[in-house]
Design a protein around this motif. Sequence first.
Motif, PDB file in Angstrom:
ATOM      1  N   VAL A 296       1.514  18.698   4.727  1.00 16.85           N
ATOM      2  CA  VAL A 296       2.430  18.515   5.850  1.00 16.85           C
ATOM      3  C   VAL A 296       1.707  18.698   7.174  1.00 16.85           C
ATOM      4  N   SER A 297       0.744  19.629   7.223  1.00 21.24           N
ATOM      5  CA  SER A 297       0.076  19.934   8.473  1.00 21.24           C
ATOM      6  C   SER A 297      -0.969  18.908   8.885  1.00 21.24           C
ATOM      7  N   GLY A 298      -1.107  17.817   8.195  1.00 17.04           N
ATOM      8  CA  GLY A 298      -1.972  16.761   8.698  1.00 17.04           C
ATOM      9  C   GLY A 298      -3.007  16.212   7.742  1.00 17.04           C
ATOM     10  N   THR A 299      -3.353  16.909   6.679  1.00 17.19           N
ATOM     11  CA  THR A 299      -4.325  16.354   5.756  1.00 17.19           C
ATOM     12  C   THR A 299      -3.586  15.657   4.623  1.00 17.19           C
ATOM     13  N   GLN A 300      -2.998  14.536   4.956  1.00 23.68           N
ATOM     14  CA  GLN A 300      -2.202  13.783   3.993  1.00 23.68           C
ATOM     15  C   GLN A 300      -3.105  13.121   2.964  1.00 23.68           C
ATOM     16  N   PRO A 301      -2.751  13.204   1.677  1.00 28.53           N
ATOM     17  CA  PRO A 301      -3.578  12.554   0.666  1.00 28.53           C
ATOM     18  C   PRO A 301      -3.576  11.041   0.854  1.00 28.53           C
ATOM     19  N   SER A 302      -4.648  10.416   0.412  1.00 26.31           N
ATOM     20  CA  SER A 302      -4.750   8.962   0.523  1.00 26.31           C
ATOM     21  C   SER A 302      -3.846   8.305  -0.514  1.00 26.31           C
ATOM     22  N   LEU A 303      -3.690   7.014  -0.379  1.00 24.92           N
ATOM     23  CA  LEU A 303      -2.881   6.241  -1.329  1.00 24.92           C
ATOM     24  C   LEU A 303      -3.440   6.416  -2.736  1.00 24.92           C
ATOM     25  N   GLU A 304      -4.767   6.401  -2.861  1.00 26.63           N
ATOM     26  CA  GLU A 304      -5.393   6.548  -4.176  1.00 26.63           C
ATOM     27  C   GLU A 304      -5.080   7.898  -4.806  1.00 26.63           C
ATOM     28  N   GLU A 305      -4.964   8.950  -3.965  1.00 27.29           N
ATOM     29  CA  GLU A 305      -4.703  10.306  -4.465  1.00 27.29           C
ATOM     30  C   GLU A 305      -3.213  10.566  -4.691  1.00 27.29           C
ATOM     31  N   SER A 306      -2.356   9.754  -4.098  1.00 23.55           N
ATOM     32  CA  SER A 306      -0.914  10.029  -4.110  1.00 23.55           C
ATOM     33  C   SER A 306      -0.201   9.563  -5.370  1.00 23.55           C
ATOM     34  N   ILE A 307      -0.838   8.682  -6.115  1.00 23.76           N
ATOM     35  CA  ILE A 307      -0.170   8.087  -7.280  1.00 23.76           C
ATOM     36  C   ILE A 307      -1.014   8.311  -8.519  1.00 23.76           C
ATOM     37  N   ASP A 308      -0.349   8.544  -9.645  1.00 19.95           N
ATOM     38  CA  ASP A 308      -1.052   8.688 -10.920  1.00 19.95           C
ATOM     39  C   ASP A 308      -1.287   7.289 -11.479  1.00 19.95           C
ATOM     40  N   TRP A 309      -2.471   6.757 -11.196  1.00 15.70           N
ATOM     41  CA  TRP A 309      -2.770   5.370 -11.590  1.00 15.70           C
ATOM     42  C   TRP A 309      -2.934   5.216 -13.096  1.00 15.70           C
ATOM     43  N   SER A 310      -3.104   6.311 -13.827  1.00 16.51           N
ATOM     44  CA  SER A 310      -3.272   6.211 -15.280  1.00 16.51           C
ATOM     45  C   SER A 310      -2.005   5.687 -15.968  1.00 16.51           C
ATOM     46  N   LYS A 311      -0.883   5.677 -15.235  1.00 15.51           N
ATOM     47  CA  LYS A 311       0.375   5.162 -15.803  1.00 15.51           C
ATOM     48  C   LYS A 311       0.376   3.631 -15.880  1.00 15.51           C
ATOM     49  N   TYR A 312      -0.565   2.991 -15.179  1.00 11.77           N
ATOM     50  CA  TYR A 312      -0.582   1.533 -15.101  1.00 11.77           C
ATOM     51  C   TYR A 312      -1.687   0.950 -15.980  1.00 11.77           C
ATOM     52  N   PRO A 313      -1.462  -0.267 -16.504  1.00 13.28           N
ATOM     53  CA  PRO A 313      -2.526  -0.912 -17.292  1.00 13.28           C
ATOM     54  C   PRO A 313      -3.772  -1.104 -16.434  1.00 13.28           C
ATOM     55  N   LYS A 314      -4.931  -0.838 -17.041  1.00 15.31           N
ATOM     56  CA  LYS A 314      -6.206  -0.906 -16.338  1.00 15.31           C
ATOM     57  C   LYS A 314      -6.952  -2.154 -16.798  1.00 15.31           C
ATOM     58  N   HIS A 315      -7.652  -2.790 -15.869  1.00 13.36           N
ATOM     59  CA  HIS A 315      -8.392  -4.011 -16.189  1.00 13.36           C
ATOM     60  C   HIS A 315      -9.729  -3.960 -15.447  1.00 13.36           C
ATOM     61  N   THR A 316     -10.842  -4.128 -16.164  1.00  7.63           N
ATOM     62  CA  THR A 316     -12.162  -4.100 -15.533  1.00  7.63           C
ATOM     63  C   THR A 316     -12.497  -5.489 -15.001  1.00  7.63           C
ATOM     64  N   VAL A 317     -12.877  -5.545 -13.727  1.00  8.36           N
ATOM     65  CA  VAL A 317     -13.170  -6.829 -13.083  1.00  8.36           C
ATOM     66  C   VAL A 317     -14.456  -6.744 -12.258  1.00  8.36           C
ATOM     67  N   THR A 318     -14.952  -7.912 -11.892  1.00  7.61           N
ATOM     68  CA  THR A 318     -16.002  -8.028 -10.876  1.00  7.61           C
ATOM     69  C   THR A 318     -15.292  -8.569  -9.643  1.00  7.61           C
ATOM     70  N   ALA A 319     -15.346  -7.811  -8.561  1.00  9.29           N
ATOM     71  CA  ALA A 319     -14.624  -8.206  -7.350  1.00  9.29           C
ATOM     72  C   ALA A 319     -15.606  -8.519  -6.220  1.00  9.29           C
ATOM     73  N   THR A 320     -15.374  -9.655  -5.592  1.00 14.17           N
ATOM     74  CA  THR A 320     -16.142 -10.068  -4.423  1.00 14.17           C
ATOM     75  C   THR A 320     -15.160 -10.258  -3.275  1.00 14.17           C
ATOM     76  N   GLY A 321     -15.664 -10.610  -2.108  1.00  9.59           N
ATOM     77  CA  GLY A 321     -14.793 -10.834  -0.961  1.00  9.59           C
ATOM     78  C   GLY A 321     -14.858 -12.284  -0.510  1.00  9.59           C
ATOM     79  N   TYR A 322     -13.791 -12.730   0.161  1.00 10.00           N
ATOM     80  CA  TYR A 322     -13.777 -14.083   0.722  1.00 10.00           C
ATOM     81  C   TYR A 322     -13.053 -14.079   2.053  1.00 10.00           C
ATOM     82  N   THR A 323     -13.244 -15.165   2.802  1.00 10.31           N
ATOM     83  CA  THR A 323     -12.548 -15.358   4.078  1.00 10.31           C
ATOM     84  C   THR A 323     -11.815 -16.691   4.018  1.00 10.31           C
ATOM     85  N   ALA A 324     -11.074 -16.988   5.061  1.00  6.93           N
ATOM     86  CA  ALA A 324     -10.385 -18.288   5.130  1.00  6.93           C
ATOM     87  C   ALA A 324     -11.335 -19.381   5.613  1.00  6.93           C
TER      88      ALA A 324
END
Length: 202
Positions: free
Chosen positions: A50-78
Motif C-alpha cells: 500500500v505504501s508504494g512498492t506495488q508488485p508488478s503484473l508478473e508478481e501479482s498473478i499466479d501464472w501456474s494456473k494457466y497453460p504454459k507454452h514454450t515459444v521463440t519470440a521476436t519483435g516486429y514493427t508496422a
Amino acid sequence: MNQLKNWTKRFAMVCLFMMALFATLQSISGVNAQLLISHLTSLVSANKTVSGTQPSLEESIDWSKYPKHTVTATGYTAGIESTGKTKGHPEYGITYSGVKVKRDLFSTVAADLTVFPIGTILFIPGYGYGVVADKGGAIKGDRLDLYYETVEDVYNKWGKRNLDVYVVEKGNGKLSEETLKALNEDKAMQVFRQQYISSEKR
C-alpha cells in the motif's frame, strides 16, 4: 567489547520477553502464537504494498494456473522492415484481424494461427499481455512476433528470446477494435498502467 556484550544481552532479553509474552497470550487466549506472527508478517507485507512498492503484473498473478507454452519470440514493427509496407500504404499498421497495431497493456502480437487463433490472450513475461491479432510469413509453429513501435525498441527492449508464455484465454478467430479497447481500459488493470508507462520509457 563490553558494549557488544551489553547489546547481545539486551537482544537476548528482548527475545526471551517476546517468547514469554506470546506463550502467555497463547495460554490465556488459545490463539496459536505462530499463526499470530504469520498474520502480523502478512499485514506488514500488505502495508508495504500500500505504501508504494506495488508488485508488478508478473508478481501479482499466479501464472501456474494457466497453460504454459514454450515459444521463440521476436519483435516486429508496422514498418517496411517487418511488413514491407510504408506509411503511405492503405494497410499500414493494420493487422490480419483488421485491428490497428498497438503497444499497450494489451498489445497486438503475431502468431501461427493454428497454434494460437486470432483473439488469443497470452501473458508474455518481460513484455506483458499480448493479443493475437496478426500472422506472419515467418511466424510458424511455436513462434511469436511482438509489436513494438520502432526498430530501436525491438532491438533494445526485446531482441529474440526463448521463453514460456501463458495462455490466459484461447481466441475464437475474431478480434475487434472494441474488444482491444475494452481490454486496455479495464478498470482492474489500470493499477498496472503506470508500471507499463515507466517500463516503456526505460
